[in-house]
Write a protein that holds these residues in place. Sequence first.
Motif, PDB file in Angstrom:
ATOM      1  N   ASP A 139       0.805  -1.226   0.000  1.00 34.10           N
ATOM      2  CA  ASP A 139       0.000   0.000   0.000  1.00 34.10           C
ATOM      3  C   ASP A 139       0.834   1.271   0.000  1.00 34.10           C
ATOM      4  OD1 ASP A 139      -2.601  -1.090  -0.101  1.00 34.10           O
ATOM      5  OD2 ASP A 139      -2.466  -1.660   2.008  1.00 34.10           O
ATOM      6  N   LYS A 184      -7.081   1.480  -8.379  1.00 36.42           N
ATOM      7  CA  LYS A 184      -8.539   1.632  -8.377  1.00 36.42           C
ATOM      8  C   LYS A 184      -9.220   0.269  -8.500  1.00 36.42           C
ATOM      9  CE  LYS A 184      -9.352   6.170  -8.346  1.00 36.42           C
ATOM     10  NZ  LYS A 184     -10.205   6.824  -7.337  1.00 36.42           N
ATOM     11  N   ARG A 203      -7.186  -0.498  -3.765  1.00 34.57           N
ATOM     12  CA  ARG A 203      -6.067  -0.064  -2.931  1.00 34.57           C
ATOM     13  C   ARG A 203      -6.111   1.452  -2.748  1.00 34.57           C
ATOM     14  NH1 ARG A 203      -3.639  -4.155  -0.084  1.00 34.57           N
ATOM     15  NH2 ARG A 203      -3.624  -6.037  -1.375  1.00 34.57           N
ATOM     16  N   SER A 204      -5.536   1.908  -1.635  1.00 35.09           N
ATOM     17  CA  SER A 204      -5.611   3.338  -1.301  1.00 35.09           C
ATOM     18  C   SER A 204      -4.381   4.126  -1.729  1.00 35.09           C
ATOM     19  CB  SER A 204      -5.797   3.499   0.209  1.00 35.09           C
ATOM     20  OG  SER A 204      -4.682   2.938   0.907  1.00 35.09           O
ATOM     21  N   ARG A 258      -1.453   6.178  -3.737  1.00 32.45           N
ATOM     22  CA  ARG A 258      -1.462   7.183  -4.795  1.00 32.45           C
ATOM     23  C   ARG A 258      -0.193   7.065  -5.633  1.00 32.45           C
ATOM     24  NH1 ARG A 258      -2.302  12.793  -1.976  1.00 32.45           N
ATOM     25  NH2 ARG A 258      -0.791  11.919  -0.514  1.00 32.45           N
ATOM     26  N   ASN A 267      -6.409   9.401  -7.931  1.00 31.56           N
ATOM     27  CA  ASN A 267      -5.266   8.943  -7.132  1.00 31.56           C
ATOM     28  C   ASN A 267      -3.948   9.143  -7.869  1.00 31.56           C
ATOM     29  OD1 ASN A 267      -5.851   7.025  -9.083  1.00 31.56           O
ATOM     30  ND2 ASN A 267      -5.351   5.265  -7.788  1.00 31.56           N
TER      31      ASN A 267
END
Length: 281
Positions: free
Chosen positions: A58, A131, A135-136, A138, A167
């Motif tokens: 992540d 996306k 997942r978060s 960037r 993101n």
Amino acid sequence: MGIQELKVKAAQIRMDLLTIIHRAKTGHTGGSLSNTDILTALYYEIMNIDPANSKWEDRDRFIASKGHSVESLWCVLADRGFFPKEELETYSQFGTRLIGHPNNKVPGIEMNTGALGHGLPISVGMALAAKRDGRSYRVFCLMGDGEQAEGSNWEAAMAGAHYKLDNLVGIIDRNRLQISGTTEEVMGLEPLEEKWAAFGWNVVSINGNDMEELLQAFRAVPEVTGKPTLIMANTTKGKGVSFAENVPAWHHHVPNDEQLALALAELSASIEELTQEGQVQ
């Protein structure tokens, strides 16, 4: 880190990159100096990363599309602990991992880059994967302004907007100089901000050598949904070394002994001044 600490860190990184370029007798000095503040803001304050676990799933991703200006990136990664700082002494030496472009055999490097115009397409793919995988993380992509003449950037820009990749953050190191002259003489780019906006991006124009403006722009990114963000970081090529600033010849130029001493003295004085300002505050 506070603003003053970040400014001091950027000056220290500039000293390090000048030193490794001088030792190696090769390097893209001007562009590394111009993007140092951008990298400092990202790696010390903005990006979610773990130097002890460089493959953390992540983690935020950073792609240096302008891979030829790698010296500042090597120095930042070493200082953050992705690899031993002593390894900087091997930069561009025979057998080193620290070559003249990003090398993904080194922790902290996502992709080998520097074939200009390829970084943003890679970043679009990474952001789209995040996306689709839920997942978060960037993705931050640093581009040169000279590479805006590459058609692959504009295909990627179109795709980034089409897939609503909020993101994804593109950053252009807009120092207005490339190896053969000004960007407008080589291949006119203006109106560059309007072009990116027309491709569906949220465009933010800042002074890319101003730490406060950099942090404000990066921290505002999550507030924009449904579209990627392009930060037009207006910078000075050769920033921090007065005799190299806005001089095209410093695109790929190695400081001699005297120039290195002058540059390090200038940056040391800047650090001292920043430190005194911090104590007063």
